[in-house]
Scaffold this motif. Structure first.
Motif: not given
Length: 403
Positions: A13-15, A25-27, A97-100
């Motif tokens: 998740r951090t990456a 996509d992260r999920a 942009a980042p998406h934490p």
């Protein structure tokens, strides 16, 4: 949750957050990694996670202690792009942009589940809109699915009609010639296509003689058909203009050299007087025709001097073959597909002579098809095949007094 599994999920998740990977996509990535890592973590096996970002792509590599089978890889919610059996790699598009992700695992999981649900809802909506657009474009689209098999059959029938019409246009029926019986059989390499380089032409000249042209153009498909048609039309024109029979192949070659420089075709010409049975043959690189007498004697009508076809070096027919057909005698003209189905020309011609002898009294209308069936019992080399049979009518058939 096992501390090791929580660490893997957190690292992923951090990456993804640093690279701006969308939550959906992260999920899928986190869920795929969880499915793979959980059994290994519970078994105390070491798992390594590596991430790199380059060219707006995040590469995530999961190194396991044991290989992952292909079936299991295929069942993952996000398929790996590369890697060996124990090393799996995914590539994900990064964002602007980042998406934490939320720091809490439960909160991050809820966010990812909502993203997946939103993605599924979006896909469902797109599917609805697509179906609506298709329905507006074609009001019968739903009925088409139900009637697909019937429409396919209708299409096949329509194609068959078109092919038959095209075949009729390319291959003329036998002309009516008093004193001669004619028959033809064409067998294409592909039953669904009438095109090919094996064509023929036959017509009655003003003096009553029958002229026959048999052409086998080098090549396949529509181009060879066009070349064969070009040769048959050129020879028909020259013959009707009254050029000597012996010069037709050479004149056709000279005429077509500038028009179709790449054309190559074997040519066999026959000229028959139906009253006397006198026959002349001009062979340009073509398999020799076969004579079948009423007694069953068969032989090939070879020319002592081999001629050359259109597009060959020194085209022409320097020496004709002459023969007088007796009442009931048959001459068979054919392309090489008839005798080369077993990849042995000599063996094929020997079998052709034997089959023809056994069917010497076969009705002329069925003889070409019978020869093709017999000769193609074993096909090691498929090729278009044309068989023309020309029989001089017997005294009983043509109405003359046999005495």
């Amino acid at each position: 949750m096992h501390p090791g599994l929580a660490r893997i999920r957190r690292d992923l998740r951090t990456a993804c957050g640093d690279a701006g990977v969308p939550a959906g996509d992260r999920a899928r990535l986190v869920l795929a990694a969880t499915v793979l890592a959980e059994p290994a973590v519970e078994a105390g096996q070491e798992i390594l996670v590596e991430t790199t970002t380059a060219e707006r792509r995040l590469a995530v590599t999961l190194r396991l202690a044991a290989p992952v089978g292909q079936a299991r890889r295929n069942s993952l919610p996000l398929l790996p792009d590369a890697g060996d059996d124990a090393t799996l790699t995914w590539h994900l598009a990064t964002g602007p942009a980042p998406h934490p992700a939320p720091a809490d695992d439960d909160a991050a999981t809820r966010e990812e589940m909502l993203a997946l649900i939103a993605r599924a809802d979006a896909l469902t909506q797109e599917q609805r809109e697509l179906k609506h657009e298709l329905a507006e474009t074609n009001s019968g689209v739903l009925a088409m699915y139900v009637e697909l098999e019937e429409r396919d059959e209708q299409l096949r029938r329509a194609h068959a009609i078109i092919f038959r019409e095209l075949e009729d246009a390319l291959r003329p029926p036998p002309p009516a010639v008093p004193g001669l019986e004619l028959a033809v059989q064409y067998s294409p390499t592909d039953p669904d296509s009438p095109t090919g380089g094996d064509l023929y032409d036959w017509f009655v000249l003003p003096d009553g003689h029958l002229h026959v042209t048999l052409v086998d153009a080098v090549g396949h498909g529509v181009t060879s058909t066009r070349h064969a048609l070009t040769v048959t039309h050129a020879i028909r024109t020259l013959a009707l203009e009254g050029h000597p029979f012996a010069d037709l192949v050479a004149r056709a070659a000279d005429t077509l050299a500038a028009i179709e420089p790449g054309l190559m075709a074997t040519v066999l010409l026959a000229r028959i007087d139906p009253v006397t049975g006198n026959m002349a043959l001009a062979n340009g690189s073509h398999p020799p025709p076969m004579l079948v007498t009423t007694t069953g004697d068969t032989r090939l009508l070879h020319s002592p001097v081999i001629g050359r076809g259109v597009g060959f070096p020194d085209p022409g027919t320097p020496l004709l073959v002459h023969h007088t057909l007796g009442p009931g005698d048959t001459v068979v003209l054919y392309t090489d597909g008839l005798v080369e189905s077993r990849r042995d020309l000599d063996e094929g011609q020997a079998r052709l002579l034997a089959h023809a002898a056994a069917h010497a009294r076969h009705p002329i209308a069925a003889l070409p098809a019978e020869l093709v069936t017999r000769m193609h019992d074993v096909v090691l080399h498929a090729d278009d095949t044309v068989v023309l049979a020309l029989r001089r009518a017997s005294a009983k058939t043509d109405g003359t007094d046999p005495s």
